[in-house]
Scaffold this motif. Structure first.
Motif, short mmCIF file in Angstrom:
data_model
loop_
_atom_site.label_atom_id
_atom_site.label_comp_id
_atom_site.label_asym_id
_atom_site.label_seq_id
_atom_site.Cartn_x
_atom_site.Cartn_y
_atom_site.Cartn_z
N PHE A 136 0.89 -1.09 -0.05
CA PHE A 136 -0.07 -0.04 -0.05
C PHE A 136 0.78 1.29 0.12
N ARG A 137 1.80 1.24 -0.77
CA ARG A 137 2.77 2.47 -0.82
C ARG A 137 3.53 2.77 0.17
N ARG A 138 3.75 1.80 1.25
CA ARG A 138 4.59 1.94 2.30
C ARG A 138 5.58 0.73 2.43
N ALA A 139 6.58 1.07 2.96
CA ALA A 139 7.77 0.08 3.22
C ALA A 139 7.57 -0.59 4.78
N ILE A 140 7.67 -1.93 5.00
CA ILE A 140 7.45 -2.64 6.21
C ILE A 140 9.15 -2.36 6.60
N THR A 141 9.32 -2.11 7.75
CA THR A 141 10.81 -2.01 8.21
C THR A 141 11.24 -3.13 8.59
#
Length: 441
Positions: free
Chosen positions: A335-340
């Motif tokens: 969803f246009r986010r990066a998981i750390t």
């Protein structure tokens, strides 16, 4: 009191584990009282029941509706509430009523118990959890009463509605009926009310409040988006599998009408997400369905919820990391986010530690219990996921088996990482060594 207990020797994870065990001990003592039971109950059976209630699992070695009096059942409900909503949520409520203020260490402890990353607004969250939970339970009680009061009369109908409303929302799976909710297998209203209640309890409080506050999907946090999409997808997939696998099974839904098959398949497909109720005999399901349920029970519900398991977002984080690795992507994007990377490592740790405890439990039970291997695996994963579904092994467990399953229920409830943190000693010296790769795969 908290300041004295939460020291370097008794950190928040250890304190939470200690207070959790204390409530199980108190519950065991109360369930051993003469006026708590209608028949002799051993100390181990009382301990098992208290543990199952406090961990909101629902596995039982004696029948709840016949072995325990109204007082005994009330004790079980109180333990379910403490275990489902969190001891510290009630502690916040008590502190507020007494007019006392919470210090920094108490905030940290509550943050740990609610599985949050930040202490900001944690007291407000705890209050919202209490209000929301009691509201859903009240609505569930009212709706069930409309069905069960006409069917069972005012006294029995109201009590059955009250008991199952609390048990359902807290994903406990306890029932005052020996056949769980099998009598309501064809009732669309009961099916919808019960499943909606335990799905709301299992999706996670932070998700509910995020939806309530932001309204629009694009404004939701990444966690909320993953839980919504993941819950819908896994429920649709689970329903499709159960409906297809059990369609011709005459021991379960094979002789039902299409409408009743849909209702029964839907109920059995969502209940492994730590709810624990059943409307058909779990032991009569096809082996393929039972194995599929084992997977669902291991995944479990959402973080900061009344449910157990490794949690859906943990499972999704691992899936996305594998997908990114196969696609040779540097970042894990959703969803246009990066998981750390820290999230992925934590997810792997939770999963590996959880699987390790399950394997040890299965190994010991395979030695001590005279039961088919699939039954043992099912029972162990059900205990770890705090689900409460059983293929009929619980009542026949040996004393060793009861202790092992009790321990696994506790591990599943407090969480593998919390247990690991409570046991591990904190490193005081930080040394960073040179990095070197190893061959894998």
């Amino acid at each position: 009191m908290f300041h004295k207990l939460i020291t370097k020797q008794l950190n928040p994870p250890r304190f939470l584990l200690l207070i959790f065990l204390l409530f199980i001990f108190i519950g065991t003592c109360l369930l051993m009282l003469p006026f708590a039971t209608t028949e002799p109950v051993t100390l181990l059976d009382a301990f098992f029941t208290a543990t199952s209630a406090m961990t909101v699992t629902g596995l039982i070695v004696v029948d709840t509706g016949t072995a325990y009096t109204l007082f005994g059942q009330a004790v079980i409900l109180v333990l379910i509430h403490f275990g489902g909503l969190g001891i510290m949520s009630f502690a916040v409520f008590i502190f507020l009523l007494s007019g006392r203020k919470l210090g920094f260490k108490e905030h940290v402890l509550i943050t740990q118990s609610l599985n949050q990353n930040s202490i900001g607004g944690i007291i407000i969250l705890a209050k919202k959890i209490l209000i929301f939970s009691l509201s859903v339970e009240a609505v569930t009680f009212a709706l069930l009463s409309m069905v069960w009061v006409p069917a069972f009369g005012w006294k029995d109908g109201l009590y059955a509605s009250f008991f199952h409303a609390i048990s359902a929302f807290n994903n406990a799976g306890f029932s005052i009926w020996s056949d769980s909710l099998s009598r309501s297998v064809g009732d669309p209203i009961v099916t919808l009310i019960i499943t909606t209640s335990f799905i709301l309890g299992g999706i996670g409080f932070t998700v509910i409040f995020d939806i309530w506050k932001k309204k629009r999907f694009k404004d939701f946090s990444l966690h909320t988006k993953l839980m919504i999409v993941g819950t819908v997808l896994i429920n649709v997939i689970a329903f499709s599998f159960v409906f297809w696998l059990e369609f011709y099974n005459t021991n379960t839904i094979g002789d039902f009408t299409i409408a009743d098959k849909v209702k029964a398949a839907y109920f059995q497909s969502v209940t492994p997400r730590t709810a624990g109720f059943n409307t058909v005999d779990i032991g009569a399901l096809n082996h393929s369905t039972q194995f599929f349920m084992i997977i669902l029970m291991f995944i479990g519900a959402g973080s900061a919820s009344t449910g157990g398991g490794i949690k859906l977002t943990t499972f999704l984080a691992i899936l996305f990391s594998v997908s990114s690795f196969v696609k040779r992507k540097e970042d894990i994007e959703v969803f246009r986010r990066a998981i750390t990377d820290a999230t992925v490592v934590r997810s792997l740790a939770i999963t590996v530690i959880g699987i390790s405890f399950i394997f040890v439990g299965i190994f010991i039970l395979d030695i001590t219990e005279d039961a088919p291997f699939l039954k043992i695996v099912f029972e162990t994963v059900s205990a770890f996921g705090t689900v409460g579904l059983s293929m009929g092994l619980t009542g026949d467990l040996t004393w060793i088996g009861k202790i092992i399953i009790s321990m696994i229920m506790i591990i599943g409830k407090v969480g593998p990482l919390t247990l690991a943190f409570s046991i591990a000693t904190q490193a005081k010296i930080h040394i960073r060594y040179a990095r070197e790769d190893i061959l894998t795969g």
